[in-house]
Design an enzyme around this catalytic site. Structure first.
Site, mmCIF file in Angstrom:
data_model
loop_
_atom_site.group_PDB
_atom_site.id
_atom_site.type_symbol
_atom_site.label_atom_id
_atom_site.label_comp_id
_atom_site.label_asym_id
_atom_site.label_seq_id
_atom_site.Cartn_x
_atom_site.Cartn_y
_atom_site.Cartn_z
ATOM 1 N N CYS A 184 -10.045 -21.118 19.140
ATOM 2 C CA CYS A 184 -11.130 -21.442 18.510
ATOM 3 C C CYS A 184 -11.665 -20.234 18.270
ATOM 4 C CB CYS A 184 -11.706 -21.520 19.579
ATOM 5 S SG CYS A 184 -13.043 -21.780 19.806
ATOM 6 N N CYS A 192 -18.689 -22.619 15.864
ATOM 7 C CA CYS A 192 -18.997 -24.388 15.851
ATOM 8 C C CYS A 192 -20.014 -25.107 16.420
ATOM 9 C CB CYS A 192 -18.020 -24.896 15.485
ATOM 10 S SG CYS A 192 -16.866 -24.225 15.381
ATOM 11 N N THR A 225 -18.786 -21.118 25.522
ATOM 12 C CA THR A 225 -17.255 -20.617 24.496
ATOM 13 C C THR A 225 -17.825 -19.814 23.234
ATOM 14 O OG1 THR A 225 -16.382 -22.896 24.248
ATOM 15 C CG2 THR A 225 -15.901 -21.680 22.468
ATOM 16 N N GLU A 279 -13.892 -18.427 26.902
ATOM 17 C CA GLU A 279 -15.282 -19.101 27.927
ATOM 18 C C GLU A 279 -16.094 -18.221 28.661
ATOM 19 O OE1 GLU A 279 -12.416 -20.323 26.611
ATOM 20 O OE2 GLU A 279 -13.409 -22.088 25.028
ATOM 21 N N HIS A 312 -19.260 -31.833 17.050
ATOM 22 C CA HIS A 312 -18.778 -31.501 17.789
ATOM 23 C C HIS A 312 -17.778 -32.127 17.960
ATOM 24 C CE1 HIS A 312 -18.457 -27.339 18.694
ATOM 25 N NE2 HIS A 312 -17.287 -27.708 19.936
ATOM 26 N N TYR A 322 -13.427 -31.150 16.135
ATOM 27 C CA TYR A 322 -12.105 -31.581 15.879
ATOM 28 C C TYR A 322 -11.742 -31.912 15.280
ATOM 29 C CZ TYR A 322 -13.412 -29.454 20.769
ATOM 30 O OH TYR A 322 -14.200 -29.060 21.853
ATOM 31 N N CYS A 373 -10.850 -28.279 13.426
ATOM 32 C CA CYS A 373 -10.470 -26.830 13.838
ATOM 33 C C CYS A 373 -8.969 -27.641 14.546
ATOM 34 C CB CYS A 373 -11.001 -26.702 14.526
ATOM 35 S SG CYS A 373 -11.705 -27.518 16.963
ATOM 36 N N GLU A 404 -9.261 -27.815 25.891
ATOM 37 C CA GLU A 404 -10.718 -27.956 24.917
ATOM 38 C C GLU A 404 -10.181 -29.202 24.535
ATOM 39 O OE1 GLU A 404 -12.009 -25.430 22.213
ATOM 40 O OE2 GLU A 404 -13.502 -24.784 23.163
HETATM 41 FE FE1 SF4 Z 1 -13.875 -23.759 18.655
HETATM 42 FE FE2 SF4 Z 1 -13.396 -26.015 17.593
HETATM 43 FE FE3 SF4 Z 1 -15.559 -25.950 19.169
HETATM 44 FE FE4 SF4 Z 1 -15.065 -24.525 16.930
HETATM 45 S S1 SF4 Z 1 -15.123 -26.700 16.887
HETATM 46 S S2 SF4 Z 1 -16.151 -23.790 18.749
HETATM 47 S S3 SF4 Z 1 -12.736 -23.833 16.796
HETATM 48 S S4 SF4 Z 1 -13.486 -25.515 19.787
HETATM 49 FE FE FE Z 2 -15.272 -26.492 21.397
#
Ligand code: SF4
Ligand code: FE
Length: 483
Positions: free
Chosen positions: A100, A104, A191, A257, A292, A296, A299, A447
């Site tokens: 991660c 983001c 995060t 985190e 968000h 995902y 990422c 996550e």
């Molecule tokens: Fe982390 Fe993925 Fe959230 Fe970005 S989108 S902060 S990489 S979990």
């Molecule tokens: Fe996240």
């Protein structure tokens, strides 16, 4: 200085006066702490890649606020192409870090707060949007990393904020002054908090009139007075203290985190973006969650690429790359991974303009994306462990490999296909271990389940947006049903 170098980012973190606690003690130097440093390196990658010409189109764009080229992580999406580029950028970073990369949450918070403040101002004649535009422009100009903070501790999940026995279980306004507000409470699972310059706070759920003091959005510097963070433990985290590279699996990168406590923090008026407008809490929450959930689809897919690659390497090392069931399992992994990516791209391509002019993802498809992400990485990890074999949990340590007595036995009995060194076999096994059950599994698996909302949260939205009445009408028309 609209774009910082990775080195400048690291130096900028050193200037912050962060209060970070870990293992019951303050961390004197969070930037160089061996447990925290991999997560700093992951965020650093968002700066380094932005300066490499090959990645410029994905990593940067021109700001509609400043007219300057800025990092995409600080951008307000101006088109569906922006939304798709965001997902592609996240896949790229997942490829480069297998972790991660944390930045983001701020980008998704920027976009949720930007369009929501516009609509609050339209209804109430407030100044939040103007305040927020200035804030975003400053973050773009200074290329800051911002932690978007939504999740409250929530206490008794059956009770609304104002009915909690401890009123601080949801972050709230405890004092209103002519020059600002004082807030108290905490945000959980934050995060990248200890690698960020700023925190952008949002409410965590829909609010009613009685929860007015909990309907609050604002930004503060991460070293604001009264604010501190407590780092969460991760599986195998202390392996990072052993000074080995093999056993950590992914020695360079990681995520982190924290529980962030706001112990009566003052927020000046120009940093407030919601102050009691409880009827807009749900809009801010749903937009952040939607963005968000889209994220995902980028990422986790990027990390999945690395895990699939590691699994294919294990098949090669074990001498079975041509076994038909192995080939088929690798195909299944790719299929699952690309399905998540397809959802991330689809909810972006089907995005639409908000009243503020910025672009929002298609909410239904973003929720379908995240719902798949709550499942597919687990199946990908299961296949990875299947192909890697039991050695993923029974392999000896790097110290044993290098041990005077044990080393020759490890070299003899852990040997696989000819031409493959035992050390390389261990390195790839440990990378798989890291992602499936070690420190990296926080970012890749748990996550995927809980980040951006647990599975049921997506099912609620899917149920609401799925338009069953229309689907029933379609069936009735074709079946010539007469009511
Ligand atoms: Fe982390 Fe993925 Fe959230 Fe970005 S989108 S902060 S990489 S979990
Ligand atoms: Fe996240």
């Amino acid at each position: 200085m609209a774009l910082m170098t990775g080195e400048q980012y690291i130096e900028s973190l050193r200037k912050l006066n962060l209060r970070v606690y870990m293992f019951g003690k303050p961390v004197e130097n969070p930037v160089d702490d061996p447990i925290l440093r991999p997560s700093v390196n992951s965020v650093r990658m968002t700066y380094d890649l932005a300066l490499i010409p090959e990645y410029q189109e994905l990593m940067t764009t021109v700001s509609h606020l400043t007219g300057e080229r800025v990092n995409r992580f600080a951008h307000i999406h101006q088109s569906t192409t922006d939304l798709m580029n965001k997902v592609k950028m996240q896949r790229l970073l997942g490829n480069m870090t297998a972790s991660c990369f944390q930045r983001c949450v701020g980008m998704d918070a920027f976009n949720a707060v930007y369009s929501t403040t516009y609509e609050i101002d339209q209804k109430y004649g407030t100044q939040y949007h103007e305040n927020f535009r200035r804030y975003v422009a400053r973050c773009q100009e200074e290329d800051l990393t911002v932690d978007g903070a939504m999740t409250d501790p929530k206490g008794d999940r059956g009770l609304p904020p104002h009915k909690q026995p401890d009123p601080d279980m949801f972050l709230r306004i405890v004092e209103r002054r002519p020059d600002g507000i004082v807030v108290r409470g905490a945000k959980a699972h934050q995060t990248g908090m200890c690698n960020s310059h700023e925190i952008l706070v949002m409410p965590t759920q829909a609010m009613t009139a009685e929860d007015k003091d909990y309907a609050v959005s604002f930004s503060v510097p991460s070293d604001a007075e009264g604010l501190f963070m407590i780092v969460g433990r991760q599986s195998c985290d202390t392996r990072k203290l052993e000074g080995t590279t093999v056993d950590v699996g992914n020695s360079e990168f990681g995520g982190v985190e924290c529980l962030v406590v706001f112990d009566d923090v003052f927020v000046p008026n120009d940093r407030i973006y919601m102050n009691g407008e409880y009827d807009f809490a749900v809009m801010m929450v749903e937009r952040f969650a939607g963005y968000h959930r889209q994220s995902y689809g980028g990422c986790k897919v990027g990390v999945g690429d690395v895990l699939i690659g590691a699994t294919a390497l294990m098949a090669d090392y074990n001498g079975v790359p041509k076994a038909s069931h192995v080939k088929d399992k690798l195909i299944e992994m790719i299929h699952l991974n690309e399905t998540m990516f397809a959802c991330g791209i689809a909810c972006s391509a089907m995005g639409a303009q908000t009243a503020s002019g910025s672009y929002l993802i298609n909410v239904l498809l973003a929720n379908v994306c995240k719902q798949n992400v709550t499942r597919f990485p687990y199946e990908i990890a299961r296949i990875a462990e299947d192909i890697a074999g039991g050695a993923v949990v029974t392999a000896p340590s790097e110290a044993d490999l290098k041990g005077e007595f044990t080393g020759p036995y490890i070299e003899k009995y852990l040997k696989v296909a000819s031409g493959v060194s035992v050390e390389n076999r261990l390195r790839v096994l440990r990378l798989i271990e890291n992602l499936c059950m070690g420190a990296g599994s926080v970012g890749y698996l748990t996550e995927s389940l809980h980040g951006a909302g647990s599975p049921q949260a997506q099912r609620v939205v899917i149920g609401r947006q799925g338009d069953l009445p229309r689907k029933k009408e379609l069936a009735k028309a074709l079946a010539h049903v007469v009511d």
